[in-house]
Design a protein around this motif. Sequence first.
Motif, PDB file in Angstrom:
ATOM      1  N   ILE A 159       0.863  -1.182   0.000  1.00  0.00           N
ATOM      2  CA  ILE A 159       0.000   0.000   0.000  1.00  0.00           C
ATOM      3  C   ILE A 159       0.896   1.227   0.000  1.00  0.00           C
ATOM      4  N   TYR A 160       0.489   2.236  -0.768  1.00  0.00           N
ATOM      5  CA  TYR A 160       1.200   3.524  -0.701  1.00  0.00           C
ATOM      6  C   TYR A 160       0.218   4.588  -0.229  1.00  0.00           C
ATOM      7  N   ILE A 161       0.661   5.398   0.734  1.00  0.00           N
ATOM      8  CA  ILE A 161      -0.203   6.397   1.369  1.00  0.00           C
ATOM      9  C   ILE A 161       0.441   7.768   1.247  1.00  0.00           C
ATOM     10  N   ALA A 170       1.944   8.496  -8.534  1.00  0.00           N
ATOM     11  CA  ALA A 170       3.059   7.544  -8.400  1.00  0.00           C
ATOM     12  C   ALA A 170       2.563   6.167  -7.968  1.00  0.00           C
ATOM     13  N   GLY A 171       1.645   6.147  -7.013  1.00  0.00           N
ATOM     14  CA  GLY A 171       1.108   4.878  -6.535  1.00  0.00           C
ATOM     15  C   GLY A 171       0.318   4.140  -7.600  1.00  0.00           C
ATOM     16  N   VAL A 172      -0.515   4.877  -8.319  1.00  0.00           N
ATOM     17  CA  VAL A 172      -1.322   4.277  -9.386  1.00  0.00           C
ATOM     18  C   VAL A 172      -0.416   3.748 -10.497  1.00  0.00           C
ATOM     19  N   GLN A 173       0.594   4.524 -10.868  1.00  0.00           N
ATOM     20  CA  GLN A 173       1.522   4.094 -11.923  1.00  0.00           C
ATOM     21  C   GLN A 173       2.282   2.828 -11.527  1.00  0.00           C
ATOM     22  N   ALA A 174       2.565   2.701 -10.243  1.00  0.00           N
ATOM     23  CA  ALA A 174       3.285   1.521  -9.748  1.00  0.00           C
ATOM     24  C   ALA A 174       2.359   0.324  -9.540  1.00  0.00           C
ATOM     25  N   ASN A 175       1.068   0.537  -9.799  1.00  0.00           N
ATOM     26  CA  ASN A 175       0.067  -0.522  -9.633  1.00  0.00           C
ATOM     27  C   ASN A 175       0.019  -1.024  -8.188  1.00  0.00           C
ATOM     28  N   VAL A 176       0.100  -0.066  -7.270  1.00  0.00           N
ATOM     29  CA  VAL A 176       0.035  -0.350  -5.829  1.00  0.00           C
ATOM     30  C   VAL A 176      -1.296   0.175  -5.306  1.00  0.00           C
ATOM     31  N   PHE A 177      -1.881  -0.513  -4.347  1.00  0.00           N
ATOM     32  CA  PHE A 177      -3.100  -0.032  -3.696  1.00  0.00           C
ATOM     33  C   PHE A 177      -2.775   1.327  -3.065  1.00  0.00           C
ATOM     34  N   THR A 178      -3.408   2.383  -3.569  1.00  0.00           N
ATOM     35  CA  THR A 178      -3.011   3.753  -3.202  1.00  0.00           C
ATOM     36  C   THR A 178      -4.102   4.445  -2.393  1.00  0.00           C
ATOM     37  N   ILE A 179      -3.694   5.032  -1.288  1.00  0.00           N
ATOM     38  CA  ILE A 179      -4.626   5.737  -0.398  1.00  0.00           C
ATOM     39  C   ILE A 179      -4.221   7.200  -0.307  1.00  0.00           C
ATOM     40  N   GLY A 180      -5.170   8.085  -0.547  1.00  0.00           N
ATOM     41  CA  GLY A 180      -4.953   9.512  -0.348  1.00  0.00           C
ATOM     42  C   GLY A 180      -5.412   9.899   1.040  1.00  0.00           C
ATOM     43  N   GLN A 182      -6.051  12.916   4.052  1.00  0.00           N
ATOM     44  CA  GLN A 182      -6.282  14.331   4.374  1.00  0.00           C
ATOM     45  C   GLN A 182      -6.591  14.406   5.862  1.00  0.00           C
ATOM     46  N   TRP A 183      -5.648  13.896   6.648  1.00  0.00           N
ATOM     47  CA  TRP A 183      -5.899  13.743   8.078  1.00  0.00           C
ATOM     48  C   TRP A 183      -5.130  14.729   8.948  1.00  0.00           C
ATOM     49  N   LEU A 184      -4.220  15.483   8.379  1.00  0.00           N
ATOM     50  CA  LEU A 184      -3.506  16.503   9.146  1.00  0.00           C
ATOM     51  C   LEU A 184      -4.125  17.869   8.878  1.00  0.00           C
ATOM     52  N   SER A 185      -3.779  18.848   9.712  1.00  0.00           N
ATOM     53  CA  SER A 185      -4.377  20.178   9.551  1.00  0.00           C
ATOM     54  C   SER A 185      -3.969  20.840   8.238  1.00  0.00           C
ATOM     55  N   GLU A 186      -2.801  20.430   7.697  1.00  0.00           N
ATOM     56  CA  GLU A 186      -2.373  20.930   6.393  1.00  0.00           C
ATOM     57  C   GLU A 186      -1.929  19.760   5.530  1.00  0.00           C
ATOM     58  N   TYR A 187      -2.499  19.691   4.326  1.00  0.00           N
ATOM     59  CA  TYR A 187      -2.111  18.664   3.358  1.00  0.00           C
ATOM     60  C   TYR A 187      -2.082  19.318   1.981  1.00  0.00           C
ATOM     61  N   GLN A 188      -1.505  18.614   0.998  1.00  0.00           N
ATOM     62  CA  GLN A 188      -1.205  19.275  -0.270  1.00  0.00           C
ATOM     63  C   GLN A 188      -2.350  19.288  -1.273  1.00  0.00           C
ATOM     64  N   THR A 189      -3.207  18.267  -1.266  1.00  0.00           N
ATOM     65  CA  THR A 189      -4.206  18.141  -2.327  1.00  0.00           C
ATOM     66  C   THR A 189      -5.593  17.886  -1.761  1.00  0.00           C
ATOM     67  N   SER A 190      -6.561  18.697  -2.187  1.00  0.00           N
ATOM     68  CA  SER A 190      -7.939  18.474  -1.751  1.00  0.00           C
ATOM     69  C   SER A 190      -8.717  17.649  -2.780  1.00  0.00           C
ATOM     70  N   THR A 191      -8.317  17.741  -4.067  1.00  0.00           N
ATOM     71  CA  THR A 191      -8.952  16.956  -5.130  1.00  0.00           C
ATOM     72  C   THR A 191      -7.862  16.299  -5.967  1.00  0.00           C
ATOM     73  N   PHE A 192      -7.905  14.978  -6.063  1.00  0.00           N
ATOM     74  CA  PHE A 192      -6.878  14.239  -6.789  1.00  0.00           C
ATOM     75  C   PHE A 192      -7.250  14.083  -8.257  1.00  0.00           C
ATOM     76  N   PRO A 196      -7.479   7.738  -6.070  1.00  0.00           N
ATOM     77  CA  PRO A 196      -6.919   6.688  -5.216  1.00  0.00           C
ATOM     78  C   PRO A 196      -7.990   5.658  -4.884  1.00  0.00           C
ATOM     79  N   LYS A 197      -7.565   4.503  -4.393  1.00  0.00           N
ATOM     80  CA  LYS A 197      -8.537   3.463  -4.000  1.00  0.00           C
ATOM     81  C   LYS A 197      -9.412   3.949  -2.860  1.00  0.00           C
ATOM     82  N   LEU A 198      -8.784   4.721  -1.938  1.00  0.00           N
ATOM     83  CA  LEU A 198      -9.501   5.265  -0.787  1.00  0.00           C
ATOM     84  C   LEU A 198      -9.009   6.672  -0.503  1.00  0.00           C
ATOM     85  N   ILE A 199      -9.883   7.504   0.065  1.00  0.00           N
ATOM     86  CA  ILE A 199      -9.478   8.793   0.627  1.00  0.00           C
ATOM     87  C   ILE A 199      -9.816   8.739   2.113  1.00  0.00           C
ATOM     88  N   ILE A 200      -8.809   8.936   2.942  1.00  0.00           N
ATOM     89  CA  ILE A 200      -8.943   8.754   4.392  1.00  0.00           C
ATOM     90  C   ILE A 200      -8.759  10.100   5.093  1.00  0.00           C
TER      91      ILE A 200
END
Length: 216
Positions: A159-161, A170-180, A182-192, A196-200
């Motif tokens: 899994i890549y998170i 990067a995760g999708v290109q590597a064919n890895v189960f990818t999780i986005g 948004q659990w910290l007060s500041e993160y880089q992307t609001s819309t991917f 990803p397989k999941l947004i947590i």
Amino acid sequence: MMRAIIFDFDGTLANTLPICFYAFQNVFKEFDNKDLSSEEIMGMFGPSETGIIRNNLSNPNKEEAIEYYYEKYSEHHKSLVESNPEILELLKSLKEQDIKIGIFTGKAKKSLDISLKALNMDGLFDVIITGDDVINPKPDSEGLLKALSFLEVNNSDAIYIGDSDADVIAGVQANVFTIGVQWLSEYQTSTFSEQPKLIITSVKELISSLKLVSNE
């Protein structure tokens, strides 16, 4: 069967974006007399800090500017970056379950080491791939594939998170189960741009989701 989880660092394992912005703003003000916004700095993300400075600074004293960046990053880390007990507990719990954990980040090794020590995370990871270790930075999957190769884990067992669009690509290109995340007060992307397989949005939600993923 899930055997490994690889994490991005900035905005994923630690809310280090404020210290990154602060250090870059100081560098560009000191060496180019430029006032940059957080959004302008984020637009440079991809290469490591050394790459960002070398690619974007007009002043020829780039090596001096890089050292100044690390000085500012280290000097104010404690006041601008808080430790997150939930994330630390998550990492320790994964280790206890014999799940290999790693980092694939665009950060330079020197700044990552500063953060890992300050946040009591040093020594926890089975593999660390930084921006210094790759030719092609994110969104290229080179570093993620390198981490999996080192761990001897197939992409179907990993899994890549991450919190940024580049992480998810990067995760999708590597064919890895990818999780986005948004659990910290500041993160880089609001819309991917890649889904990803999941947004947590919380560590507790991730723990519940990992149980489901491991049972698939």
